[in-house]
Enzyme design. Structure first.
Site, PDB file in Angstrom:
ATOM      1  N   CYS A  35       0.836  -1.215   0.000  1.00 45.17           N
ATOM      2  CA  CYS A  35       0.000   0.000   0.000  1.00 45.17           C
ATOM      3  C   CYS A  35       0.862   1.254   0.000  1.00 45.17           C
ATOM      4  O   CYS A  35       0.572   2.222  -0.716  1.00 45.17           O
ATOM      5  CB  CYS A  35      -0.923  -0.018   1.209  1.00 45.17           C
ATOM      6  N   HIS A  70      -2.287   5.627   6.412  1.00 45.32           N
ATOM      7  CA  HIS A  70      -0.893   6.068   6.527  1.00 45.32           C
ATOM      8  C   HIS A  70      -0.819   7.511   5.999  1.00 45.32           C
ATOM      9  O   HIS A  70      -1.588   7.882   5.106  1.00 45.32           O
ATOM     10  CB  HIS A  70       0.038   5.269   5.620  1.00 45.32           C
TER      11      HIS A  70
HETATM   12  P1  NAD Z   1      -5.252 -10.974   6.476  1.00 46.50           P
HETATM   13  O1  NAD Z   1      -4.612 -11.637   7.624  1.00 46.50           O
HETATM   14  O2  NAD Z   1      -6.357 -10.017   6.721  1.00 46.50           O
HETATM   15  O3  NAD Z   1      -5.837 -12.078   5.483  1.00 46.50           O
HETATM   16  C1  NAD Z   1      -5.064 -13.169   5.065  1.00 46.50           C
HETATM   17  C2  NAD Z   1      -5.980 -14.311   4.690  1.00 46.50           C
HETATM   18  O4  NAD Z   1      -5.186 -15.391   4.200  1.00 46.50           O
HETATM   19  C3  NAD Z   1      -6.800 -14.842   5.848  1.00 46.50           C
HETATM   20  O5  NAD Z   1      -8.115 -15.089   5.413  1.00 46.50           O
HETATM   21  C4  NAD Z   1      -6.094 -16.154   6.223  1.00 46.50           C
HETATM   22  O6  NAD Z   1      -6.977 -17.083   6.765  1.00 46.50           O
HETATM   23  C5  NAD Z   1      -5.601 -16.599   4.867  1.00 46.50           C
HETATM   24  N1  NAD Z   1      -4.451 -17.528   4.912  1.00 46.50           N
HETATM   25  C6  NAD Z   1      -3.721 -17.911   5.988  1.00 46.50           C
HETATM   26  N2  NAD Z   1      -2.766 -18.775   5.594  1.00 46.50           N
HETATM   27  C7  NAD Z   1      -2.906 -18.956   4.264  1.00 46.50           C
HETATM   28  C8  NAD Z   1      -2.222 -19.740   3.299  1.00 46.50           C
HETATM   29  N3  NAD Z   1      -1.202 -20.526   3.621  1.00 46.50           N
HETATM   30  N4  NAD Z   1      -2.614 -19.660   2.001  1.00 46.50           N
HETATM   31  C9  NAD Z   1      -3.646 -18.857   1.649  1.00 46.50           C
HETATM   32  N5  NAD Z   1      -4.327 -18.089   2.523  1.00 46.50           N
HETATM   33  C10 NAD Z   1      -3.962 -18.150   3.826  1.00 46.50           C
HETATM   34  O7  NAD Z   1      -4.070 -10.315   5.669  1.00 46.50           O
HETATM   35  P2  NAD Z   1      -4.176  -9.072   4.680  1.00 46.50           P
HETATM   36  O8  NAD Z   1      -4.070  -7.819   5.469  1.00 46.50           O
HETATM   37  O9  NAD Z   1      -5.312  -9.260   3.771  1.00 46.50           O
HETATM   38  O10 NAD Z   1      -2.795  -9.185   3.897  1.00 46.50           O
HETATM   39  C11 NAD Z   1      -2.660 -10.045   2.776  1.00 46.50           C
HETATM   40  C12 NAD Z   1      -1.467  -9.584   1.970  1.00 46.50           C
HETATM   41  O11 NAD Z   1      -1.712  -8.269   1.486  1.00 46.50           O
HETATM   42  C13 NAD Z   1      -0.151  -9.507   2.752  1.00 46.50           C
HETATM   43  O12 NAD Z   1       0.907  -9.769   1.856  1.00 46.50           O
HETATM   44  C14 NAD Z   1      -0.110  -8.043   3.162  1.00 46.50           C
HETATM   45  O13 NAD Z   1       1.193  -7.591   3.448  1.00 46.50           O
HETATM   46  C15 NAD Z   1      -0.677  -7.402   1.922  1.00 46.50           C
HETATM   47  N6  NAD Z   1      -1.235  -6.067   2.118  1.00 46.50           N
HETATM   48  C16 NAD Z   1      -2.002  -5.793   3.232  1.00 46.50           C
HETATM   49  C17 NAD Z   1      -2.526  -4.524   3.396  1.00 46.50           C
HETATM   50  C18 NAD Z   1      -3.363  -4.163   4.584  1.00 46.50           C
HETATM   51  O14 NAD Z   1      -3.468  -3.014   4.935  1.00 46.50           O
HETATM   52  N7  NAD Z   1      -3.997  -5.108   5.232  1.00 46.50           N
HETATM   53  C19 NAD Z   1      -2.270  -3.538   2.430  1.00 46.50           C
HETATM   54  C20 NAD Z   1      -1.544  -3.872   1.282  1.00 46.50           C
HETATM   55  C21 NAD Z   1      -1.016  -5.139   1.153  1.00 46.50           C
END
Ligand code: NAD
Length: 345
Positions: free
Chosen positions: A143, A222
């Site tokens: 992000c 942010h």
């Molecule tokens: P999150 O924890 O909210 O969601 C992750 C999901 O993946 C959950 O539903 C979990 O059950 C599932 N999961 C767990 N283990 C898994 C596996 N082995 N294979 C597939 N799915 C699995 O996380 P998020 O915030 O959605 O983040 C996901 C990605 O996006 C990360 O790389 C994070 O850095 C990135 N990201 C997050 C944000 C943010 O603000 N949340 C912003 C930009 C990028």
């Protein structure tokens, strides 16, 4: 024929990407995964998205039925239905997942929690869409990196070179996350420079950039405090920089004083007021009154809605990898129009 898209990891990012894909008339969402029964499963079922398990273990798949949910199989079953998978897992399972996608012969898109080295390719719609055309896999940058790219790439293209120093003032946790902090402290990231600025160079290596980061006790956005040195003879003014950003997709420029939007709280309230689902703001918010070009040095602030600015980028990345649209601006326009129509906004 519609591109068949699977979402692996239906969490904060995954549930948003699922809606954004579902909104597109050239894509079909073939399923989403969860690790185990939870409210996320109910959300997927309410939306009519087929639910699969993140693993192929028979016991894990069976647990969904025990929890009252219909599970259509394991991750391998889902991959068999898909042309491309969007990996929205928590950012620690990349090595295992990438091997699975390669083994199934499917294209893949990871998120910014994974390192560039995992895929050897990163993506930001305005920075390097064309370099991603037809590749097997990529990583949509984080992000913060997406936010920096949105405003710095057009600036670089207008000036021909750019040296940037910036500070990421980061939200401590997402609103739905009760496990992270700080809750009463300002926490410097003791990795200097922080990874955020240099990550821009994975999509636009020509921009020289370094960053510092601090985490603050807020959940909503942010803020970036940015100083960019333009080359001699750049020919820009504060007004021309503002006009350029006003014409840039997915950037909002507004006067904080005139609109009484002087903090991230009001930016998020505006997103809710204009009917954005989850109160999301896909655009980067630049305070017009916070932009000043003094000689060759540009100062500005911008706010990033961390849970949502990367969402439309994932949709564009699908089109780039599948090679169905070669013009990034055309993909961005199509993605954004479809999302607005989907939510009726
Ligand atoms: P999150 O924890 O909210 O969601 C992750 C999901 O993946 C959950 O539903 C979990 O059950 C599932 N999961 C767990 N283990 C898994 C596996 N082995 N294979 C597939 N799915 C699995 O996380 P998020 O915030 O959605 O983040 C996901 C990605 O996006 C990360 O790389 C994070 O850095 C990135 N990201 C997050 C944000 C943010 O603000 N949340 C912003 C930009 C990028």
């Amino acid at each position: 024929m519609a591109i068949k898209v699977a979402i692996n990891g239906y969490g904060t990012i995954g549930k948003r990407v699922a809606d954004a894909v579902d909104a597109q008339d050239d894509m079909e969402l073939v399923g989403v995964t969860k690790t185990s029964p939870s409210f996320g499963c109910e959300l997927a079922q309410r939306k009519g998205f087929p639910l699969f398990c993140t693993s192929d273990s028979a016991a894990s798949i069976a647990a969904f039925a025990t929890g009252g949910f219909e599970c259509h199989g394991g991750i391998s079953d889902l991959l068999a239905l898909a042309d491309i998978v969007i990996d929205c897992s928590p950012g620690i399972t990349g090595d295992e997942n990438i091997a699975r996608y390669r083994g199934a012969g499917k294209k893949f898109i990871f998120q910014g929690g994974e390192k560039h080295a995992l895929t050897g390719q990163s993506f930001s719609s305005s920075a390097n869409y064309s370099e991603n055309l037809g590749v097997a896999g990529t990583r949509v940058v984080s992000c913060n990196t997406t936010g920096l790219s949105r405003t710095l790439v057009p600036l670089y293209e207008a000036c021909g070179s750019l040296k940037v120093e910036c500070t990421m003032i980061r939200r401590a946790a997402d609103p739905g996350d009760s496990t992270k902090g700080p809750i009463n402290a300002i926490k410097p990231v003791l990795e200097v420079p922080s990874h955020h600025g240099p990550d821009v160079m994975t999509v636009k290596p020509e921009i020289e950039i370094n960053s510092l980061a601090v985490a603050v006790p807020t959940t909503i956005m942010h803020v970036h405090s940015i100083i960019a040195d333009l080359p001699e003879g750049h020919g820009m003014s504060t007004d021309s920089v503002l006009e350029m950003w006003k014409a840039t997709p997915r950037v909002i420029v507004m006067s904080g004083v005139e609109n009484r939007i002087t903090s991230t709280a009001e930016v998020m309230e505006m997103a809710r007021d204009i009917g954005r689902k989850w109160g999301d703001l896909h655009e980067i918010f630049v305070w017009e009154d916070g932009v000043s070009l003094l000689g060759d040095r540009l100062y500005y602030f911008q706010a990033i809605h961390q849970e949502s600015d990367v969402i439309p980028e994932n949709v564009d990345a699908i089109r780039a990898l599948m090679g169905v649209e070669s013009d990034w601006r055309a993909s961005v326009a199509k993605t954004d129009a479809a999302i607005k129509a989907y939510y009726g906004i």
